[in-house]
Design a protein around this motif. Structure first.
Motif, PDB file in Angstrom:
ATOM      1  N   GLN A  55       0.867  -1.174   0.000  1.00 19.43           N
ATOM      2  CA  GLN A  55       0.000   0.000   0.000  1.00 19.43           C
ATOM      3  C   GLN A  55       0.903   1.222   0.000  1.00 19.43           C
ATOM      4  OE1 GLN A  55      -1.439   1.532   3.504  1.00 19.43           O
ATOM      5  NE2 GLN A  55      -2.759   3.034   2.535  1.00 19.43           N
ATOM      6  N   ARG A  60      -4.979   4.791  -1.800  1.00 19.65           N
ATOM      7  CA  ARG A  60      -6.011   4.169  -0.974  1.00 19.65           C
ATOM      8  C   ARG A  60      -5.700   2.690  -0.781  1.00 19.65           C
ATOM      9  NH1 ARG A  60     -11.301   4.163  -3.428  1.00 19.65           N
ATOM     10  NH2 ARG A  60     -11.974   3.455  -1.382  1.00 19.65           N
ATOM     11  N   THR A  62      -6.807  -0.515  -1.151  1.00 20.86           N
ATOM     12  CA  THR A  62      -7.810  -1.314  -1.849  1.00 20.86           C
ATOM     13  C   THR A  62      -7.148  -2.594  -2.364  1.00 20.86           C
ATOM     14  OG1 THR A  62      -7.353  -0.314  -4.017  1.00 20.86           O
ATOM     15  CG2 THR A  62      -8.987   0.793  -2.619  1.00 20.86           C
ATOM     16  N   ILE A  63      -7.967  -3.598  -2.622  1.00 17.16           N
ATOM     17  CA  ILE A  63      -7.444  -4.839  -3.179  1.00 17.16           C
ATOM     18  C   ILE A  63      -6.806  -4.577  -4.536  1.00 17.16           C
ATOM     19  CG2 ILE A  63      -8.056  -7.118  -4.064  1.00 17.16           C
ATOM     20  CD1 ILE A  63      -8.036  -6.987  -1.065  1.00 17.16           C
ATOM     21  N   GLU A  64      -7.397  -3.667  -5.325  1.00 18.44           N
ATOM     22  CA  GLU A  64      -6.854  -3.350  -6.646  1.00 18.44           C
ATOM     23  C   GLU A  64      -5.437  -2.789  -6.536  1.00 18.44           C
ATOM     24  OE1 GLU A  64     -11.030  -3.905  -6.818  1.00 18.44           O
ATOM     25  OE2 GLU A  64      -9.884  -2.483  -5.581  1.00 18.44           O
ATOM     26  N   ASN A  65      -5.221  -1.862  -5.590  1.00 15.43           N
ATOM     27  CA  ASN A  65      -3.892  -1.287  -5.420  1.00 15.43           C
ATOM     28  C   ASN A  65      -2.900  -2.311  -4.870  1.00 15.43           C
ATOM     29  OD1 ASN A  65      -4.467   1.260  -6.433  1.00 15.43           O
ATOM     30  ND2 ASN A  65      -5.061   2.098  -4.446  1.00 15.43           N
ATOM     31  N   GLN A  95      -3.331  -3.256   6.575  1.00 14.28           N
ATOM     32  CA  GLN A  95      -4.491  -4.102   6.273  1.00 14.28           C
ATOM     33  C   GLN A  95      -5.244  -4.520   7.539  1.00 14.28           C
ATOM     34  OE1 GLN A  95      -1.358  -4.557   5.113  1.00 14.28           O
ATOM     35  NE2 GLN A  95      -1.583  -4.125   2.934  1.00 14.28           N
ATOM     36  N   GLU A  98      -7.130  -1.596   8.933  1.00 14.63           N
ATOM     37  CA  GLU A  98      -8.347  -1.316   8.160  1.00 14.63           C
ATOM     38  C   GLU A  98      -9.456  -2.299   8.531  1.00 14.63           C
ATOM     39  OE1 GLU A  98     -10.264   1.121   5.235  1.00 14.63           O
ATOM     40  OE2 GLU A  98      -8.301   1.287   6.184  1.00 14.63           O
TER      41      GLU A  98
END
Length: 287
Positions: A55, A60, A62-65, A95, A98
């Motif tokens: 990250q 942000r 996110t799973i995509e990042n 993670q 979050e």
């Protein structure tokens, strides 16, 4: 032993985040070890991927990042695994923090297990695309529930906050907040690892399945303790084990030739975040 763990942990020469730096660090591990007939590689290396390496600061969570960051490093790891025997571990600070925000009722042993599965999947998918088969392992790690770390929380988890927001969260939720550079983050107890429950499973994969890359002890492992009246019985502990400390123990127990840490930082710093901070090229046990 604790001495060998300290030796591996404190003599790390480099923290790398680029392809060039990682391959250079691996080449510096010149010691050649003896293997069984099923293993032909020269060096056994434990590589720890920091949670922040998945990250990037300013992005942000996110799973995509995370998938994008993992895809960027996967080709280098896959190339390195052709000449070395690798074991991959990873952090989970951003993670697990979050997840704690999303599920305030869950304990950190459960959240740690969830983050381990999440990040293990991300790394496994990225490495699969780079041509490497992996085996993410859910690992329990025994800690001492009476350790002094529970009286002075130190492990950063979750996102960064400004001073006012950190104070408000501390007052409303009872969180312990500490400075992380110019910002503030939540801290939780981080006792040292005493025992990796699944260590024999990791060794079996290395010895019997040399084409499989183990992903183990993610986030420092799931913190558990043994019930004094029945030591075979384990119970979860509200803590987050430091992934570097657990990675060092993992490397020591596997008799690894090297331990490399990947993070979003540019190096190892003494007095990080303070006016007298300095970058160190080498770290001795005394430091």
């Amino acid at each position: 032993s604790s001495q060998s763990i300290q030796k591996i942990y404190c003599t790390i020469k480099m923290i790398a985040s680029s392809r060039h730096s990682l391959l250079k660090a691996a080449k510096q591990l010149a010691t050649t070890r003896q293997y069984s007939a099923t293993t032909t590689l020269n060096d056994r290396i434990v590589i720890a991927v920091g949670g922040n390496a998945l990250q990037r600061r300013g992005e942000r969570l996110t799973i995509e990042n995370m998938l994008k960051a993992a895809a960027d490093m996967a080709p280098t790891l896959a190339a390195l695994s052709k000449d070395h025997e690798l074991v991959l571990t990873h952090g989970n600070g951003p993670q697990v923090g979050e997840l704690a925000l999303e599920r305030s009722a869950a304990t950190f042993d459960v959240l740690g297990a969830e983050s381990m599965g999440q990040i293990g999947y991300v790394l496994a998918q990225a490495l699969s695309s780079a041509g490497r088969t992996t085996a993410p392992i859910i690992c329990q790690v025994v800690v001492d529930p009476q350790h002094e770390a529970f009286r002075d929380p130190s492990k950063f988890v979750g996102p960064i906050y400004g001073a006012k927001e950190a104070t408000a969260l501390s007052q409303s939720l009872g969180w312990v907040m500490k400075p992380d550079g110019e910002y503030f983050r939540r801290v939780v107890p981080s006792p040292p690892p005493k025992e990796i429950i699944q260590i024999d499973a990791i060794k079996t994969i290395l010895e019997q399945c040399p084409d499989i890359l183990p992903i183990a002890c993610g986030g420092g492992g799931i913190p558990v303790s043994r019930i004094p009246s029945n030591p075979r019985t384990l119970t979860g502990v509200e803590a987050v084990i430091d992934k570097d400390a657990c990675g060092a123990k993992l490397a020591a127990e596997l008799d690894a030739d090297g331990f490399i840490i990947l993070t979003d930082g540019g190096g190892i710093w003494q007095n990080f975040g303070k006016p007298n901070a300095r970058e160190m090229k080498k770290a001795s046990p005394g430091e």
